[in-house]
Motif scaffolding. Structure first.
Motif, PDB file in Angstrom:
ATOM      1  N   LYS A   1       0.832  -1.205   0.000  1.00 45.10           N
ATOM      2  CA  LYS A   1       0.000   0.000   0.000  1.00 45.10           C
ATOM      3  C   LYS A   1       0.866   1.255   0.000  1.00 45.10           C
ATOM      4  N   ASP A   2       1.946   1.229   0.793  1.00 42.93           N
ATOM      5  CA  ASP A   2       2.848   2.387   0.851  1.00 42.93           C
ATOM      6  C   ASP A   2       3.558   2.601  -0.486  1.00 42.93           C
ATOM      7  N   GLU A   3       3.919   1.512  -1.145  1.00 35.04           N
ATOM      8  CA  GLU A   3       4.588   1.631  -2.440  1.00 35.04           C
ATOM      9  C   GLU A   3       3.649   2.196  -3.496  1.00 35.04           C
ATOM     10  N   LYS A   4       2.385   1.793  -3.453  1.00 35.96           N
ATOM     11  CA  LYS A   4       1.408   2.340  -4.399  1.00 35.96           C
ATOM     12  C   LYS A   4       1.204   3.833  -4.160  1.00 35.96           C
ATOM     13  N   THR A   5       1.197   4.230  -2.893  1.00 37.04           N
ATOM     14  CA  THR A   5       1.061   5.652  -2.568  1.00 37.04           C
ATOM     15  C   THR A   5       2.268   6.436  -3.076  1.00 37.04           C
ATOM     16  N   LEU A   6       3.457   5.864  -2.899  1.00 39.29           N
ATOM     17  CA  LEU A   6       4.675   6.512  -3.380  1.00 39.29           C
ATOM     18  C   LEU A   6       4.661   6.646  -4.896  1.00 39.29           C
ATOM     19  N   ILE A   7       4.216   5.608  -5.588  1.00 42.07           N
ATOM     20  CA  ILE A   7       4.138   5.657  -7.052  1.00 42.07           C
ATOM     21  C   ILE A   7       3.164   6.740  -7.500  1.00 42.07           C
ATOM     22  N   ALA A   8       2.023   6.856  -6.811  1.00 41.64           N
ATOM     23  CA  ALA A   8       1.040   7.887  -7.154  1.00 41.64           C
ATOM     24  C   ALA A   8       1.622   9.281  -6.962  1.00 41.64           C
ATOM     25  N   ASP A   9       2.322   9.499  -5.847  1.00 41.94           N
ATOM     26  CA  ASP A   9       2.910  10.813  -5.574  1.00 41.94           C
ATOM     27  C   ASP A   9       3.984  11.159  -6.606  1.00 41.94           C
ATOM     28  N   MET A  10       4.811  10.181  -6.961  1.00 39.44           N
ATOM     29  CA  MET A  10       5.873  10.435  -7.934  1.00 39.44           C
ATOM     30  C   MET A  10       5.312  10.617  -9.333  1.00 39.44           C
ATOM     31  N   THR A  11       4.212   9.934  -9.627  1.00 40.47           N
ATOM     32  CA  THR A  11       3.553  10.117 -10.921  1.00 40.47           C
ATOM     33  C   THR A  11       3.010  11.528 -11.050  1.00 40.47           C
TER      34      THR A  11
ATOM     35  N   ILE B   1       5.306  -1.153 -12.381  1.00 39.34           N
ATOM     36  CA  ILE B   1       5.258   0.303 -12.238  1.00 39.34           C
ATOM     37  C   ILE B   1       4.285   0.901 -13.248  1.00 39.34           C
ATOM     38  N   HIS B   2       4.374   0.445 -14.478  1.00 39.76           N
ATOM     39  CA  HIS B   2       3.466   0.944 -15.523  1.00 39.76           C
ATOM     40  C   HIS B   2       2.016   0.596 -15.183  1.00 39.76           C
ATOM     41  N   ASN B   3       1.788  -0.607 -14.688  1.00 34.71           N
ATOM     42  CA  ASN B   3       0.429  -1.008 -14.326  1.00 34.71           C
ATOM     43  C   ASN B   3      -0.116  -0.149 -13.190  1.00 34.71           C
ATOM     44  N   ALA B   4       0.726   0.130 -12.196  1.00 31.12           N
ATOM     45  CA  ALA B   4       0.296   0.945 -11.060  1.00 31.12           C
ATOM     46  C   ALA B   4       0.007   2.379 -11.497  1.00 31.12           C
ATOM     47  N   ARG B   5       0.840   2.911 -12.381  1.00 34.46           N
ATOM     48  CA  ARG B   5       0.610   4.268 -12.895  1.00 34.46           C
ATOM     49  C   ARG B   5      -0.688   4.335 -13.692  1.00 34.46           C
ATOM     50  N   SER B   6      -0.937   3.309 -14.494  1.00 35.12           N
ATOM     51  CA  SER B   6      -2.165   3.266 -15.288  1.00 35.12           C
ATOM     52  C   SER B   6      -3.397   3.195 -14.397  1.00 35.12           C
ATOM     53  N   ALA B   7      -3.316   2.384 -13.342  1.00 34.61           N
ATOM     54  CA  ALA B   7      -4.440   2.262 -12.405  1.00 34.61           C
ATOM     55  C   ALA B   7      -4.686   3.581 -11.691  1.00 34.61           C
ATOM     56  N   TYR B   8      -3.614   4.284 -11.342  1.00 37.45           N
ATOM     57  CA  TYR B   8      -3.751   5.575 -10.665  1.00 37.45           C
ATOM     58  C   TYR B   8      -4.417   6.599 -11.584  1.00 37.45           C
ATOM     59  N   CYS B   9      -3.966   6.670 -12.835  1.00 38.80           N
ATOM     60  CA  CYS B   9      -4.548   7.619 -13.787  1.00 38.80           C
ATOM     61  C   CYS B   9      -6.018   7.309 -14.049  1.00 38.80           C
ATOM     62  N   SER B  10      -6.363   6.031 -14.118  1.00 36.94           N
ATOM     63  CA  SER B  10      -7.757   5.637 -14.316  1.00 36.94           C
ATOM     64  C   SER B  10      -8.612   6.036 -13.130  1.00 36.94           C
ATOM     65  N   SER B  11      -8.057   5.945 -11.920  1.00 42.55           N
ATOM     66  CA  SER B  11      -8.822   6.321 -10.728  1.00 42.55           C
ATOM     67  C   SER B  11      -9.093   7.824 -10.701  1.00 42.55           C
ATOM     68  N   ILE B  12      -8.170   8.619 -11.258  1.00 42.36           N
ATOM     69  CA  ILE B  12      -8.371  10.073 -11.310  1.00 42.36           C
ATOM     70  C   ILE B  12      -9.481  10.419 -12.295  1.00 42.36           C
TER      71      ILE B  12
ATOM     72  N   ILE C   1     -13.985   9.485 -20.079  1.00 36.93           N
ATOM     73  CA  ILE C   1     -13.018   8.985 -21.048  1.00 36.93           C
ATOM     74  C   ILE C   1     -11.845   9.953 -21.087  1.00 36.93           C
ATOM     75  N   GLU C   2     -10.763   9.583 -21.746  1.00 37.64           N
ATOM     76  CA  GLU C   2      -9.539  10.380 -21.715  1.00 37.64           C
ATOM     77  C   GLU C   2      -9.745  11.777 -22.289  1.00 37.64           C
ATOM     78  N   MET C   3     -10.516  11.903 -23.354  1.00 35.60           N
ATOM     79  CA  MET C   3     -10.733  13.212 -23.952  1.00 35.60           C
ATOM     80  C   MET C   3     -11.553  14.112 -23.031  1.00 35.60           C
ATOM     81  N   GLN C   4     -12.559  13.546 -22.363  1.00 36.21           N
ATOM     82  CA  GLN C   4     -13.350  14.329 -21.416  1.00 36.21           C
ATOM     83  C   GLN C   4     -12.487  14.818 -20.262  1.00 36.21           C
ATOM     84  N   HIS C   5     -11.590  13.950 -19.802  1.00 34.72           N
ATOM     85  CA  HIS C   5     -10.704  14.328 -18.702  1.00 34.72           C
ATOM     86  C   HIS C   5      -9.744  15.433 -19.142  1.00 34.72           C
TER      87      HIS C   5
END
Length: 208
Positions: free
Chosen positions: A28-38, A65-76, A81-85
Motif C-alpha cells: 500500500k505504501d509503495e502504491k502511494t509513493l508511485i502515485a505521488d511520484m507520478t 510500475i506501468h500497471n500501477a501508474r495506469s491504475a492511478y490515472c484511471s482512478s483520477i 473517457i480520456e478526452m473528457q478528462h
C-alpha cells in the motif's frame, strides 16, 4: 481423475522468485509513493529505482510500475473517457484551447496553449519553429508543436495541436488557431522555421 506418474521434480528448485507475480506485488505504501511520484512527473524507471533504494529486497519490475501508474490515472479520471478528462483539465488550469468535432461527438483536432505562452508570443514574435511529430502516442496522431525563440536565443513552448491527419485542411486549422493567440493581427511572425514537410511549408507560406 489425475494419475501421478512421477513424484519427483525434473528440475532443481529456483533460488530466487524474481519474476514471479507474488513477489512483484506492491504494498500500500509503495502504491502511494508511485502515485505521488507520478503526480510529480517522475519517469517510471526512476520510480523503480526509488522503490529499490527504499527496499533492497524489492523484486518489482518496470511492468508493475506501468500497471500501477495506469491504475492511478484511471482512478483520477473516474468514469470520464480520456478526452473528457483532458477537457476538464484544460478548463481547470485555464488553458486557451480550441477544438472541432467530427460526427458531433468525436474530436477531430484540438489546439491548446498556456496563458503565459500567449504573453511570450506577443512579446517575442520574430522567430517561430513549427514541427509535426509522428508516432509518439498510442493513437498515432500527428502532434504539431509550436516553439518560439526569445531575443536571447532561448526557446519556449507556444502551443500544441493533435491533428486528425496531416492533410492541408488540418494544418490550416491549426495555423489559424496559432494566429488567434496574437493580440495584434498586424504583428505576425517574421520567420517560421519548418522541416521538409510539404503540407506544412505550403500552409506557412500562405500564413506569412
Amino acid at each position: 481423475m489425475v494419475k501421478l506418474i512421477c513424484g519427483i521434480h525434473n528440475h532443481e528448485l529456483v533460488k530466487s522468485l524474481v519474476g514471479h507475480p507474488y513477489v512483484e506485488r506492491l504494498t500500500k505504501d509503495e502504491k502511494t509513493l508511485i502515485a505521488d511520484m507520478t503526480k510529480s512527473m517522475v519517469k517510471p524507471r526512476n520510480i523503480l529505482l526509488t522503490l529499490k533504494e527504499h527496499n533492497a529486497n524489492n523484486c518489482t519490475t518496470i511492468k508493475q510500475i506501468h500497471n500501477a501508474r495506469s491504475a492511478y490515472c484511471s482512478s483520477i479520471r473516474g468514469s470520464d473517457i480520456e478526452m473528457q478528462h483532458l477537457m476538464k483539465l484544460l478548463e481547470r488550469d485555464q488553458y486557451i484551447h480550441w477544438h472541432r468535432l467530427k460526427d458531433q461527438d468525436v474530436v477531430r483536432d484540438i489546439f491548446w496553449c498556456h496563458r503565459d505562452a500567449v504573453k511570450l508570443v506577443n512579446t517575442c514574435n520574430l522567430v517561430f519553429l513549427i514541427d509535426n511529430i509522428y508516432k509518439t502516442n498510442r493513437y498515432r496522431l500527428p502532434l504539431l508543436d509550436f516553439v518560439g525563440v526569445t531575443p536571447t536565443g532561448m526557446t519556449f513552448s507556444v502551443g500544441f495541436t493533435y491533428l486528425e491527419g496531416e492533410h492541408l485542411n488540418n494544418v490550416v486549422w491549426a495555423l489559424e488557431r496559432f494566429q488567434g493567440i496574437f493580440l495584434r493581427h498586424d504583428v505576425l511572425p517574421g520567420v517560421i522555421v519548418t522541416d521538409k514537410d510539404i503540407t506544412l511549408q505550403i500552409c506557412c507560406e500562405a500564413f506569412t
